[in-house]
Design a protein around this motif. Structure first.
Motif, PDB file in Angstrom:
ATOM      1  N   VAL A 288       0.946  -1.201   0.023  1.00 35.48           N
ATOM      2  CA  VAL A 288      -0.210  -0.020  -0.026  1.00 35.48           C
ATOM      3  C   VAL A 288       0.822   1.317   0.151  1.00 35.48           C
ATOM      4  O   VAL A 288       0.648   2.252  -0.776  1.00 35.48           O
ATOM      5  N   VAL A 289       1.806   1.327   0.751  1.00 37.49           N
ATOM      6  CA  VAL A 289       2.615   2.446   1.101  1.00 37.49           C
ATOM      7  C   VAL A 289       3.549   2.790  -0.262  1.00 37.49           C
ATOM      8  O   VAL A 289       3.456   3.814  -0.751  1.00 37.49           O
ATOM      9  N   THR A 290       4.056   1.604  -0.631  1.00 41.08           N
ATOM     10  CA  THR A 290       4.796   1.816  -1.968  1.00 41.08           C
ATOM     11  C   THR A 290       4.062   2.338  -2.963  1.00 41.08           C
ATOM     12  O   THR A 290       4.330   3.106  -3.912  1.00 41.08           O
TER      13      THR A 290
ATOM     14  N   VAL B  35       2.378   9.044  -6.654  1.00 45.22           N
ATOM     15  CA  VAL B  35       2.343  10.722  -6.593  1.00 45.22           C
ATOM     16  C   VAL B  35       3.144  11.429  -7.660  1.00 45.22           C
ATOM     17  O   VAL B  35       2.582  12.285  -7.898  1.00 45.22           O
ATOM     18  N   PRO B  36       4.421  10.945  -8.053  1.00 43.48           N
ATOM     19  CA  PRO B  36       5.265  11.599  -9.009  1.00 43.48           C
ATOM     20  C   PRO B  36       4.060  11.970 -10.466  1.00 43.48           C
ATOM     21  O   PRO B  36       4.518  12.888 -11.286  1.00 43.48           O
ATOM     22  N   LEU B  37       3.150  11.084 -10.470  1.00 43.51           N
ATOM     23  CA  LEU B  37       2.444  11.039 -11.859  1.00 43.51           C
ATOM     24  C   LEU B  37       1.464  12.352 -11.793  1.00 43.51           C
ATOM     25  O   LEU B  37       1.667  13.013 -12.992  1.00 43.51           O
ATOM     26  N   PHE B  38       1.244  12.839 -10.761  1.00 49.71           N
ATOM     27  CA  PHE B  38       0.296  13.842 -10.611  1.00 49.71           C
ATOM     28  C   PHE B  38       1.280  15.197 -10.719  1.00 49.71           C
ATOM     29  O   PHE B  38       0.949  16.019 -11.154  1.00 49.71           O
ATOM     30  N   ILE B  39       2.375  14.922 -10.048  1.00 50.54           N
ATOM     31  CA  ILE B  39       3.312  16.037 -10.244  1.00 50.54           C
ATOM     32  C   ILE B  39       3.807  16.330 -11.537  1.00 50.54           C
ATOM     33  O   ILE B  39       3.767  17.648 -12.047  1.00 50.54           O
TER      34      ILE B  39
ATOM     35  N   PHE C  39      17.177  14.096  -9.277  1.00 48.60           N
ATOM     36  CA  PHE C  39      17.172  13.591  -7.785  1.00 48.60           C
ATOM     37  C   PHE C  39      17.135  11.997  -7.817  1.00 48.60           C
ATOM     38  O   PHE C  39      17.883  11.312  -7.010  1.00 48.60           O
ATOM     39  N   ALA C  40      16.211  11.459  -8.681  1.00 50.30           N
ATOM     40  CA  ALA C  40      15.921  10.113  -9.013  1.00 50.30           C
ATOM     41  C   ALA C  40      17.331   9.390  -9.488  1.00 50.30           C
ATOM     42  O   ALA C  40      17.236   8.210  -8.993  1.00 50.30           O
ATOM     43  N   GLY C  41      17.945  10.215 -10.472  1.00 54.53           N
ATOM     44  CA  GLY C  41      19.100   9.562 -10.810  1.00 54.53           C
ATOM     45  C   GLY C  41      20.134   9.213  -9.585  1.00 54.53           C
ATOM     46  O   GLY C  41      20.917   8.252  -9.507  1.00 54.53           O
ATOM     47  N   GLY C  42      20.243  10.293  -8.648  1.00 48.49           N
ATOM     48  CA  GLY C  42      21.058  10.120  -7.499  1.00 48.49           C
ATOM     49  C   GLY C  42      20.799   8.967  -6.670  1.00 48.49           C
ATOM     50  O   GLY C  42      21.484   8.221  -6.174  1.00 48.49           O
ATOM     51  N   VAL C  43      19.251   8.723  -6.701  1.00 49.51           N
ATOM     52  CA  VAL C  43      18.951   7.612  -5.883  1.00 49.51           C
ATOM     53  C   VAL C  43      19.321   6.293  -6.399  1.00 49.51           C
ATOM     54  O   VAL C  43      19.524   5.371  -5.551  1.00 49.51           O
TER      55      VAL C  43
ATOM     56  N   ALA D 184      10.493   4.058  -4.638  1.00 46.81           N
ATOM     57  CA  ALA D 184       9.302   3.937  -5.218  1.00 46.81           C
ATOM     58  C   ALA D 184       8.958   5.307  -6.035  1.00 46.81           C
ATOM     59  O   ALA D 184       8.783   5.429  -6.923  1.00 46.81           O
ATOM     60  N   PHE D 185       9.246   6.279  -5.087  1.00 44.57           N
ATOM     61  CA  PHE D 185       9.009   7.803  -5.763  1.00 44.57           C
ATOM     62  C   PHE D 185       9.822   7.860  -6.864  1.00 44.57           C
ATOM     63  O   PHE D 185       9.406   8.523  -7.948  1.00 44.57           O
ATOM     64  N   SER D 186      11.004   7.605  -6.992  1.00 41.17           N
ATOM     65  CA  SER D 186      12.056   7.565  -8.090  1.00 41.17           C
ATOM     66  C   SER D 186      11.659   6.798  -9.144  1.00 41.17           C
ATOM     67  O   SER D 186      11.679   7.416 -10.369  1.00 41.17           O
ATOM     68  N   VAL D 187      11.340   5.519  -9.048  1.00 40.40           N
ATOM     69  CA  VAL D 187      10.566   4.794 -10.064  1.00 40.40           C
ATOM     70  C   VAL D 187       9.431   5.290 -10.705  1.00 40.40           C
ATOM     71  O   VAL D 187       9.281   5.430 -11.988  1.00 40.40           O
ATOM     72  N   GLY D 188       8.392   5.957  -9.824  1.00 40.05           N
ATOM     73  CA  GLY D 188       7.089   6.511 -10.278  1.00 40.05           C
ATOM     74  C   GLY D 188       7.579   7.726 -10.980  1.00 40.05           C
ATOM     75  O   GLY D 188       6.882   7.993 -12.178  1.00 40.05           O
TER      76      GLY D 188
END
Length: 356
Positions: free
Chosen positions: A24-26, A32-36, A58-62, A226-230
């Protein structure tokens, strides 16, 4: 004996509950990034387009930190355990070789799909990101900036140069949409396999204390990931909501699935083929991470016109965040996860030897 069984049952139930919570959390954080991305792409504001570029960095750094501080050490430990468990005497760096093969494989798939879907045209790299970050503003002054690497330069006396550019841009966007879906799926599969193995480490823990400790460190790690993947998937397919949602949901399911599989297989006997297969797949996943980090994200972002020092800063922020998580939480995660995986192997072998 009864107490041991009760402990095992309660640990299994706890793992199923925590696996569902992780899903659920993931999933929520991944969506969330889809809407951003959709809000920022609608904006004509150059600053907001820049923020999108910095978020991607930022995602690249992750991904950079996840690859070199989490996955590759995990592979090296697994390789050492494999050699120790089965008394192997290999002198070649097989995991690193397979990682490079994974890199070349993803590179080939991307170029091949671009060639096939683009009707034999191979525009210069960086197309998907530079196009998307410009908001696909065709026909204005920014259009040339976004497409300059692959566009013909204006010649004297060419009247229909704008129409030519328009047509080329439209075929470019169509070919990108098709290849982006495949790229996103390939990337999601590699990420998902990594998640499956992380979940597997959670599944083989047998005490509630260890399960909770590993769960919270995994949850924190998975949330950032998950944020970076999204974000990466949304950047490529922001107009295909169903594709993005399906990819993120599949990715989110993998860690819980790994946890359940690990829980089920905890007492099963392992063999060299199974252990080699897991190591092989994880090494391929590492190659995908390296490709996505350096070619898909960093090279593409470096080719656009936004502030490169700010991009570097955001790469470092993403890297630092995962580094801190690895320092404070990763030690227990990697050692217990590996210990669990290794113990599952060694104890399994020891147990069966004693049984004989």
């Amino acid at each position: 004996m009864q107490n041991f069984l009760t402990e095992m049952v309660s640990a299994s139930v706890l793992q199923y509950i925590l696996a569902f919570a992780m899903f659920v959390v993931t999933a929520v954080i991944g969506i969330v990034p889809l809407f951003i991305v959709r809000v920022m792409k609608r904006s004509q504001n150059e600053n907001e387009q820049g923020y999108l570029s910095y978020l991607t960095c930022f995602a690249g750094g992750v991904f950079l930190a996840t690859c070199f501080l989490d996955i590759i050490p995990h592979i090296n430990e697994g390789y050492e355990e494999l050699m120790a468990t089965y008394d192997l005497n290999w002198h070649f760096a097989y995991p690193q070789f397979v990682t490079c093969c994974g890199f070349f494989f993803i590179y080939f798939i991307e170029e091949f799909t671009t060639f096939v879907f683009g009707n034999g045209q191979q525009p210069g790299h960086g197309h998907s990101h530079s196009m998307s970050q410009r908001g696909q503003k065709v026909g204005n002054s920014e259009f040339n900036g976004g497409l300059s690497p692959g566009m013909p330069k204006e010649r004297k006396g060419s009247v229909n140069i704008t129409n030519l550019r328009m047509e080329e841009a439209s075929t470019w966007v169509v070919s990108d949409e098709k290849s982006n879906i495949l790229k996103s799926l390939t990337f999601a599969v590699a990420m998902s396999f990594h998640s499956l193995l992380e979940g597997f480490a959670l599944g083989v823990q047998d005490t509630t204390g260890r399960i909770y400790a590993l769960f919270f460190s995994l949850l924190l790690h998975k949330s950032v990931e998950a944020f970076s993947v999204g974000l990466q998937i949304s950047m490529a397919n922001s107009n295909k909501i169903k594709t993005v949602l399906a990819t993120i949901l599949i990715y989110s399911l993998m860690a819980p699935m790994g946890s359940i599989i690990g829980s089920v297989l905890q007492n099963s006997e392992t063999n060299i083929y199974k252990d080699c297969a897991i190591l092989l797949l994880e090494s391929l996943a590492a190659g995908t991470f390296i490709y996505v980090t350096f070619i898909e994200i960093m090279a593409s972002e470096k080719s656009n016109d936004f502030n490169h020092l700010k991009q570097l800063l955001w790469i470092i922020i993403g890297f630092a965040l995962v580094t801190l998580m690895q320092i404070f939480f990763g030690h227990e995660h990697s050692h217990e996860g590996h210990g669990a995986h290794g113990n599952g192997t060694d104890d399994g072998h020891a147990h069966h030897h004693h049984g004989r």
